[in-house]
Design a protein around this motif. Sequence first.
Motif, short mmCIF file in Angstrom:
data_model
loop_
_atom_site.label_atom_id
_atom_site.label_comp_id
_atom_site.label_asym_id
_atom_site.label_seq_id
_atom_site.Cartn_x
_atom_site.Cartn_y
_atom_site.Cartn_z
N MET A 91 0.83 -1.20 0.00
CA MET A 91 0.00 0.00 0.00
C MET A 91 0.86 1.25 0.00
N SER A 92 1.93 1.26 0.80
CA SER A 92 2.81 2.43 0.87
C SER A 92 3.52 2.64 -0.47
N HIS A 93 3.89 1.56 -1.12
CA HIS A 93 4.51 1.65 -2.45
C HIS A 93 3.52 2.24 -3.46
N MET A 94 2.27 1.79 -3.39
CA MET A 94 1.24 2.31 -4.29
C MET A 94 1.00 3.79 -4.08
N PHE A 95 1.01 4.22 -2.81
CA PHE A 95 0.70 5.60 -2.48
C PHE A 95 1.91 6.52 -2.52
N ALA A 125 9.30 5.51 3.88
CA ALA A 125 9.45 4.45 4.86
C ALA A 125 9.34 4.96 6.30
N GLU A 126 9.78 6.20 6.54
CA GLU A 126 9.75 6.72 7.91
C GLU A 126 8.32 6.93 8.42
N ASP A 127 7.34 6.92 7.53
CA ASP A 127 5.94 7.11 7.95
C ASP A 127 5.19 5.79 8.08
N TYR A 128 5.87 4.66 7.81
CA TYR A 128 5.17 3.37 7.81
C TYR A 128 4.47 3.08 9.13
N GLU A 129 5.17 3.30 10.26
CA GLU A 129 4.62 2.90 11.54
C GLU A 129 3.35 3.69 11.87
N THR A 130 3.38 5.00 11.64
CA THR A 130 2.19 5.82 11.89
C THR A 130 1.05 5.38 10.97
N PHE A 131 1.38 5.16 9.72
CA PHE A 131 0.37 4.76 8.76
C PHE A 131 -0.22 3.41 9.13
N LEU A 185 -9.04 7.49 -1.27
CA LEU A 185 -7.75 7.04 -0.73
C LEU A 185 -7.93 6.42 0.65
N VAL A 186 -8.69 7.08 1.51
CA VAL A 186 -8.92 6.52 2.85
C VAL A 186 -9.64 5.18 2.73
N THR A 187 -10.58 5.06 1.80
CA THR A 187 -11.30 3.81 1.59
C THR A 187 -10.36 2.73 1.07
N LEU A 188 -9.43 3.08 0.20
CA LEU A 188 -8.46 2.11 -0.30
C LEU A 188 -7.54 1.63 0.82
N VAL A 189 -7.20 2.53 1.74
CA VAL A 189 -6.43 2.11 2.92
C VAL A 189 -7.23 1.08 3.71
N PHE A 190 -8.51 1.36 3.88
CA PHE A 190 -9.43 0.46 4.59
C PHE A 190 -9.45 -0.91 3.91
N ALA A 191 -9.47 -0.92 2.57
CA ALA A 191 -9.60 -2.18 1.84
C ALA A 191 -8.27 -2.90 1.66
#
Length: 405
Positions: free
Chosen positions: A153-157, A161-167, A239-245
């Motif tokens: 998901m992070s690669h798609m968006f 990398a430093e934001d991975y944990e929060t995300f 985008l938020v919905t794609l995160v959800f899915a």
Amino acid sequence: MSTMMVSASASRGAPFLNVLDPSFDFGSAEARAAREASWYAESPIGLLVLRYAEAQEFLRDQRLGPNNEKYLEMNGISGGPIWDWFVPMIGNRAGEDHRRLRSLINKAFTPRMINNLRVFIRQNAEELAEGLASADTPDFVEEFANKLPLAVMSHMFGIPAEDYETFRTWSTDLGLVLSLTAGGDTAQRVENAILGLNDYCDSLIRQKRDHPTGDLISALVAAHEDDGRVSLTDVRSLLVTLVFAAHDTTRHQLANAMVAFAEHPDQWTLLAERPELTPQAVEEVIRWRPAAATLFRYVKEDFEYDGVHIAKDTLLLICASLAQRDPRTFGDADSFDITIAREVPTLQFGGGPHYCVGAALARAELGEALPVLASRLGPPSVAAPLSWRGPIGIAGPEALPLTFG
């Protein structure tokens, strides 16, 4: 939570299943007996659809549909950040409004894009599998099931990398929106996730609008600029919905797959020896232990079905975990067997115009991860008692300590 009952159903002598009991399990003897007794059961919140044929029919019935307003109201929410995201989200829209947003996603979320992700998925799966191999009793959820879909998901968006944990925290808590019946701090966790994701996605949209790259957000912003009917607020909601899915459901499906293989180690060995069975293995783990164990539908108008009057606004809970083991539809329904090419589709991704937009990506992640894991690691065994999320909404183990033979 308020209750919604099905008029006239009690006179039919339908079974009753208390799905609000934290100990309730759709895999229990009680639930299976209810499915054998009737195509439906009553519950404290509505009608449970237990069999495959009826579930498949209801998922495509235009007299039913999502009603996120009613769902939130049943859980005591009538406004605020959860309402502002969950009510106008694409899955709650219909007709031309739904087609407009679906078209926007389709322009960016293409089969070619998903196929191009497969190498990235495989490489990450291989790295994570090495970490599992080097640990004595790794938590599969923490060390693999969380990390793989988050990386994809992070690669798609285009998330650094430093934001991975929060995300990851936001995306995990966002998935709890389908588990609001659990009470406690669930709603507050969902609300915090939405607020954080809204701000973060707004920042990403501004960045990609000014400096487009080849990622999904850039593609969605470009599609917005080509179609004046779609606002940047729509893009953020998508985008938020794609995160959800894209994260929470896949995280639980990966974990559920490992539980299934731990229960059937011979199937793991078979997959390692015959990786060409991977497509069937993917469908079998989705059938056997679906992450989306239940799907919500609301009745738009009164109607009769099989002699039962079903009233407007009744909640129908499509019980995929039970229906996908219905012996009326599936041969060897109670056998987990990756050599069987099942002839009927699974239910967890829905049906009709609201079929899950992330289904192909979830299958791609499972399809790359499972053969990598089976080739690198021996059969998994669960090393400690499990705590499960569920039974309503997204279901799976919260932690999964494993050893590998």
